[in-house]
Design a protein around this motif. Structure first.
Motif, PDB file in Angstrom:
ATOM      1  N   LEU A 123       7.022   1.522   6.012  1.00 55.43           N
ATOM      2  CA  LEU A 123       8.322   2.415   5.647  1.00 55.43           C
ATOM      3  C   LEU A 123       8.105   3.721   5.221  1.00 55.43           C
ATOM      4  O   LEU A 123       7.262   3.854   4.352  1.00 55.43           O
ATOM      5  CB  LEU A 123       8.904   1.319   4.373  1.00 55.43           C
ATOM      6  N   TYR A 124       8.881   4.434   5.563  1.00 59.18           N
ATOM      7  CA  TYR A 124       8.770   6.000   4.994  1.00 59.18           C
ATOM      8  C   TYR A 124       9.818   6.002   3.858  1.00 59.18           C
ATOM      9  O   TYR A 124      10.955   5.290   3.665  1.00 59.18           O
ATOM     10  CB  TYR A 124       9.451   6.837   6.237  1.00 59.18           C
ATOM     11  N   ILE A 158       3.780   2.018   2.655  1.00 60.77           N
ATOM     12  CA  ILE A 158       5.218   2.857   2.178  1.00 60.77           C
ATOM     13  C   ILE A 158       4.193   4.272   2.533  1.00 60.77           C
ATOM     14  O   ILE A 158       3.284   4.523   1.847  1.00 60.77           O
ATOM     15  CB  ILE A 158       5.494   2.915   0.788  1.00 60.77           C
ATOM     16  N   ILE A 159       4.943   5.432   3.180  1.00 57.03           N
ATOM     17  CA  ILE A 159       4.355   6.487   3.156  1.00 57.03           C
ATOM     18  C   ILE A 159       5.344   7.453   2.861  1.00 57.03           C
ATOM     19  O   ILE A 159       6.624   7.560   3.341  1.00 57.03           O
ATOM     20  CB  ILE A 159       4.019   6.721   4.811  1.00 57.03           C
ATOM     21  N   HIS A 160       5.014   8.155   1.614  1.00 53.76           N
ATOM     22  CA  HIS A 160       6.038   9.122   1.208  1.00 53.76           C
ATOM     23  C   HIS A 160       5.819  10.716   1.368  1.00 53.76           C
ATOM     24  O   HIS A 160       4.622  10.893   1.319  1.00 53.76           O
ATOM     25  CB  HIS A 160       5.882   8.935  -0.590  1.00 53.76           C
ATOM     26  N   ALA A 169       0.917  -1.135   0.000  1.00 54.91           N
ATOM     27  CA  ALA A 169      -0.237  -0.067   0.016  1.00 54.91           C
ATOM     28  C   ALA A 169       0.957   1.088  -0.047  1.00 54.91           C
ATOM     29  O   ALA A 169       1.883   1.249   0.643  1.00 54.91           O
ATOM     30  CB  ALA A 169      -0.883   0.020   1.251  1.00 54.91           C
ATOM     31  N   LEU A 170       0.527   2.317  -0.851  1.00 56.79           N
ATOM     32  CA  LEU A 170       1.295   3.501  -0.877  1.00 56.79           C
ATOM     33  C   LEU A 170       0.338   4.596  -0.430  1.00 56.79           C
ATOM     34  O   LEU A 170      -0.718   4.979  -1.051  1.00 56.79           O
ATOM     35  CB  LEU A 170       1.970   3.741  -2.106  1.00 56.79           C
ATOM     36  N   VAL A 171       0.970   5.580   0.449  1.00 58.70           N
ATOM     37  CA  VAL A 171       0.390   6.724   0.748  1.00 58.70           C
ATOM     38  C   VAL A 171       1.415   7.784   0.193  1.00 58.70           C
ATOM     39  O   VAL A 171       2.413   7.923   0.674  1.00 58.70           O
ATOM     40  CB  VAL A 171       0.033   7.089   2.182  1.00 58.70           C
ATOM     41  N   LEU A 177      -2.570   2.475  -4.670  1.00 61.08           N
ATOM     42  CA  LEU A 177      -2.068   3.991  -4.233  1.00 61.08           C
ATOM     43  C   LEU A 177      -3.435   4.336  -3.308  1.00 61.08           C
ATOM     44  O   LEU A 177      -4.585   4.342  -3.652  1.00 61.08           O
ATOM     45  CB  LEU A 177      -2.295   4.790  -5.437  1.00 61.08           C
ATOM     46  N   LEU A 178      -3.052   4.249  -1.924  1.00 61.66           N
ATOM     47  CA  LEU A 178      -4.386   4.536  -0.989  1.00 61.66           C
ATOM     48  C   LEU A 178      -4.355   6.196  -0.869  1.00 61.66           C
ATOM     49  O   LEU A 178      -5.692   6.451  -0.695  1.00 61.66           O
ATOM     50  CB  LEU A 178      -3.999   4.112   0.489  1.00 61.66           C
TER      51      LEU A 178
END
Length: 241
Positions: free
Chosen positions: A145-146, A80-82, A7-9, A35-36
């Motif tokens: 994970l950042y 993953i938080i971007h 999952a990706l933020v 893509l959340l």
């Protein structure tokens, strides 16, 4: 073997293309990534770092405890938080008075939080602390994970597509103008910040990942931490004779 579910933020859809290409360079196994944030069915969240902040605030309100145990995320192997590191130069007031009031009420860590660069890592550490404060009780844990590209995910793209010594790569992780600079290059080199163009160019990140890591310490850090979060696929046993 089943695919990894990621999952990706992220700040925006172009960041998805960059991070997806980086994952393809690093991960030894197949994966699917959802893509959340931003998400078309939740336009109220918006794009940019404000959208990431709102997603974190919603996670904090929804769940107290490890993000690994958040019932809305249990179907994923990795979250993953971007955030682009240039967010460290921003202010909550940039998002409006409501965000500024929320920052005070929720006791979020302060912005701006940028430190002298180089090294980029000092500001990245500060920004990670800010991210932690947005999440509050919804704490990042083993499957979180950042991804903090300095100064933006477009920096990784520039490092992949431009030749060594190119003027735009000077002090690349400390230069907030790298990503917008791609759109100002001569026509044959120009890369506009659109999903179409980033999707077209992103495979260069996969094939030139070693070059990206050499130019961008945050890409190297992302790889190292990613590989500690994701177990490699089991080795196949040799057939018995």
């Amino acid at each position: 073997m089943s695919e990894l579910r990621i999952a990706l933020v992220a700040e925006g859809p172009t960041d998805y293309e960059i991070i997806n290409a980086a994952l393809r360079a690093v991960l030894p196994q197949a994966f699917v990534m959802k893509l959340l944030q931003p998400e078309a069915t939740q336009p109220r969240m918006g794009n940019g770092w404000g959208g990431v902040l709102k997603w974190c605030h919603a996670a904090r309100a929804r769940h107290a405890g490890s993000l690994d145990s958040d019932p809305t995320l249990v179907g994923f192997d990795l979250l993953i938080i971007h955030l682009d590191v240039d967010v460290a130069w921003s202010r909550y007031a940039d998002l409006g008075q409501e965000a500024e009031a929320m920052a005070r009420e929720a006791n979020w860590h302060g912005l701006p939080c940028a430190l002298p660069c180089p090294p980029a890592a000092d500001t990245c550490a500060r920004l990670a602390t800010v991210l932690n404060s947005w999440l509050g009780r919804a704490a990042p844990c083993g499957r979180t994970l950042y991804c903090l590209p300095a100064q933006s995910s477009g920096t990784w793209l520039a490092a992949a597509v431009l030749p060594p010594g190119h003027a735009l790569l000077a002090g690349v992780e400390c230069n907030v103008g790298v990503e917008p600079g791609l759109a100002l290059l001569p026509k044959k080199e120009r890369i506009k910040k659109t999903v179409r163009e980033y999707r077209l160019q992103a495979p260069r990140i996969t094939t030139e990942w070693v070059k990206v890591k050499q130019a961008c310490s945050q890409a190297s850090d992302f790889e190292q931490i990613l590989l500690t979060k994701v177990a490699p696929p089991p080795a196949k046993e040799a057939p018995r004779v």
